[in-house]
Design an enzyme around this catalytic site. Structure first.
Site: not given
Ligand code: ATP
Length: 569
Positions: A249, A251, A256, A342, A418, A424
């Site tokens: 998908e 990103k 969130r 999502f 995690r 990602k």
């Molecule tokens: P980052 O700073 O890279 O966004 P993070 O620590 O905030 O990482 P992670 O869970 O590691 O969060 O990375 C995934 C994040 O990407 C999710 O928390 C969400 O907010 C965002 N995101 C964007 N698009 C999607 C998607 N299609 N599916 C899931 N998460 C997504």
């Protein structure tokens, strides 16, 4: 139970850094809690479950006044001591300790009394708030011994500092009730906690046995921890972790949002469990109009866009929508967001947490009616081909997305973890999320404001400094993004102590920081320093427990990361 029993536990916990020792101390305490599970919150200086992130919001000034009133000492004398010692807990201990000698018949403080008064403090609103708060605090301090006063004050100020992280509490519950199969039960307790987000509920179930733990499920309408991703090195690595075929998908670069609908009511929560329903009437409306179902929980990313050009904006540009509680209509017009849904975790009375990801996705496709610039299902392909996934990745970057998410098609949803069910992939890491733990007043046009920030990573429940950053925020209100003046307003109420131009603050604010590289350095408590750091965003949506760990910082040492360059594929 007397409060002095809990104080003994605090003392014992504060005196050791050994994890097993802490677990044994807590397990002993937990065995005595039966009938009062909510007192478990006090171990972490709180009186509410974790899904409710409210804090006491008591300032140093109010505590100083309360100490003065309770013990008949002058405000100015306390302030003088405070400037020297910098810890109001210790000062309360010293003053209460002296006074106690004259108080032969004072009644003993109970845990119930402390808990009840602290909980009342949370719910005081409206006229005469300060006076009522003072009354509740003074009532406790008036009955407290020296040590008791110290811990009451520290709890009020959110500085208990006895080191009870989630994992320790979980393992202590396992030790208290399932000493023979602690490892297995600790995992079960973690799953139950992820669902309930409430250690009192988990404690209660554990105390009545394994079956009750299995019964704990998610509740619609409450904040919850979301599933997190692991980082993949490249496409091959992503497939290795998620298996083939996998769902791929875009990103999205926003924040969130967990959407709850329970009958007529829609509630929105951020990743730091804060409710943001009022700030986003546009999201509420889109959900009501375009999602079928009486009750559901959806996981999504909200992305801002320019209302005129329809171009998507980076997170920092819309971050103010999360915090701002006034002028909401104007903000909705100027900084609109589009929702990319999502995942779905619950629908009409049924939990979907244990369903496979593609089964959940099918449900999403049935219940959501997409409408451009309002609400969409995340763009997805399912593939076993590295080339196809790579093309999708390049296309995502080309249109300005952050990268891609690769997801295991048969994976259940696991909150707060995690676990490798989704990974990602984005161009080489350009920034780290860090907590602000200190700050310095600026000079010239930044005079009178906190404009340099000491940032820290996390090591279990400790924060370790990794550098000082003073660039990246905006100077003027009309500039898009967070200003120095806004950051100053956020930090002022969090000040714990002052030393000349420098202040220490409670770790509550998360910022994304970019840098040139990371070096070993004796100047900061982590042993590392970021070179040429610059703030790229204030992350109002993130909790300090999500900041980079010491391990993450170590991984960056020696890597040469371009400041915000295009990165490598
Ligand atoms: P980052 O700073 O890279 O966004 P993070 O620590 O905030 O990482 P992670 O869970 O590691 O969060 O990375 C995934 C994040 O990407 C999710 O928390 C969400 O907010 C965002 N995101 C964007 N698009 C999607 C998607 N299609 N599916 C899931 N998460 C997504």
């Amino acid at each position: 139970m007397e409060y002095s029993d809990l104080v003994e536990v605090y003392d014992a916990l504060g005196a050791t850094s050994g994890r097993l020792e802490k677990e044994t101390i807590i397990a002993g305490f937990l065995k005595k809690l039966k009938g009062n599970p909510q007192w478990i919150y006090l171990l972490r200086g709180r009186v509410l479950p974790d899904y409710d992130p409210r804090e006491f919001g008591i300032s140093n000034q109010l505590v100083i006044k309360a100490i003065a009133v309770s013990f008949g000492v002058k405000n100015t004398d306390i302030l003088k001591k405070y400037r020297k010692i910098g810890d109001l807990g210790e000062i309360a201990e010293e003053i209460a300790g002296k006074k106690i000698q004259g108080r032969l018949f004072s009644s003993k403080l109970t845990v119930k009394k402390v808990f009840d008064n602290l909980q009342k403090l949370m719910n005081i609103e409206g006229k005469g708030t300060v006076g009522k708060k003072m009354g509740l605090i003074s009532e406790l301090l008036g009955q407290a011994s020296g040590k008791e006063a110290k811990y009451i004050v520290r709890t009020l100020l959110g500085q208990l500092r006895v080191g009870v992280a989630d994992g320790i509490l979980r393992d202590a519950i396992a030790e208290a009730f399932f000493a023979h199969d602690k490892k297995e039960m600790s995992d079960k307790i973690e799953t139950a906690y992820d669902m309930a987000n409430d250690f009192a509920v988990v404690y209660d179930a554990a105390a009545s046995g394994r079956k009750d733990l299995d019964k704990i499920g998610i509740t619609v309408g409450r904040a919850m921890n979301v599933m997190l991703a692991v980082k993949a090195k490249d496409i091959e690595d992503a497939f290795r972790i998620c298996g083939k075929p996998a769902a791929v998908e875009h990103k999205y670069d926003g924040f969130r949002v967990v959407i709850n609908k329970d009958g007529g009511e829609v509630k929105l929560f951020t990743r730091r469990l804060e409710e943001v329903t009022k700030q986003f009437p546009d999201i509420v409306e889109a959900v009501r109009k375009n999602v079928k179902g009486k009750s559901f929980i959806l996981d999504s990313e909200a992305v801002g866009y320019d209302p005129k050009t329809k171009k998507y904006k980076p997170f920092e540009a819309i971050s103010q929508r999360i915090k701002r509680k006034y002028d909401i209509d104007k903000l909705v017009r100027d900084l609109p967001v589009e929702l990319n849904i999502f995942d779905v975790l619950y629908i009409d009375g049924k939990s979907l947490m244990d369903e496979g990801f593609m089964a959940r996705r099918k449900i999403l496709e049935k219940i959501i009616k997409s409408e451009d610039y309002k609400i969409k299902i995340a763009k997805q392909i399912v593939t076993s081909s590295e080339k196809e996934a790579m093309d999708f990745y390049k296309e995502a970057l080309k249109i300005g997305e952050e990268g891609i998410m690769v997801k295991r098609i048969d994976a259940p949803y696991r909150q707060g973890r995690r676990v490798g069910y989704m990974v990602k992939l984005k161009p080489s890491v350009k920034d780290l999320d860090l907590a602000i733990v200190g700050a310095e007043y600026g000079s010239g046009k930044r005079g009178g404001m906190l404009t340099s920030y000491i940032v820290a990573c996390r090591d279990d429940d400790k924060f370790l400094e990794v550098g000082k950053v003073s660039s990246g925020l905006k100077e003027l209100e009309q500039d898009e993004g967070t200003t120095y003046s806004e950051m100053n307003d956020l930090l002022q109420p969090l000040i714990i102590s002052e030393d000349g131009k420098n202040v220490k603050v409670k770790p509550r604010i998360v910022v994304s920081v970019t840098y040139q590289n990371v070096q070993k350095s004796p100047s900061y408590s982590s042993g590392y320093a970021l070179r040429f750091p610059r703030i790229t965003a204030y992350r109002a949506d993130r909790h300090v427990r999500d900041v980079a760990t010491l391990g993450d910082i170590r991984k960056e040492v020696g890597k040469h990361t371009g400041n915000s360059g295009p990165g490598s594929l």
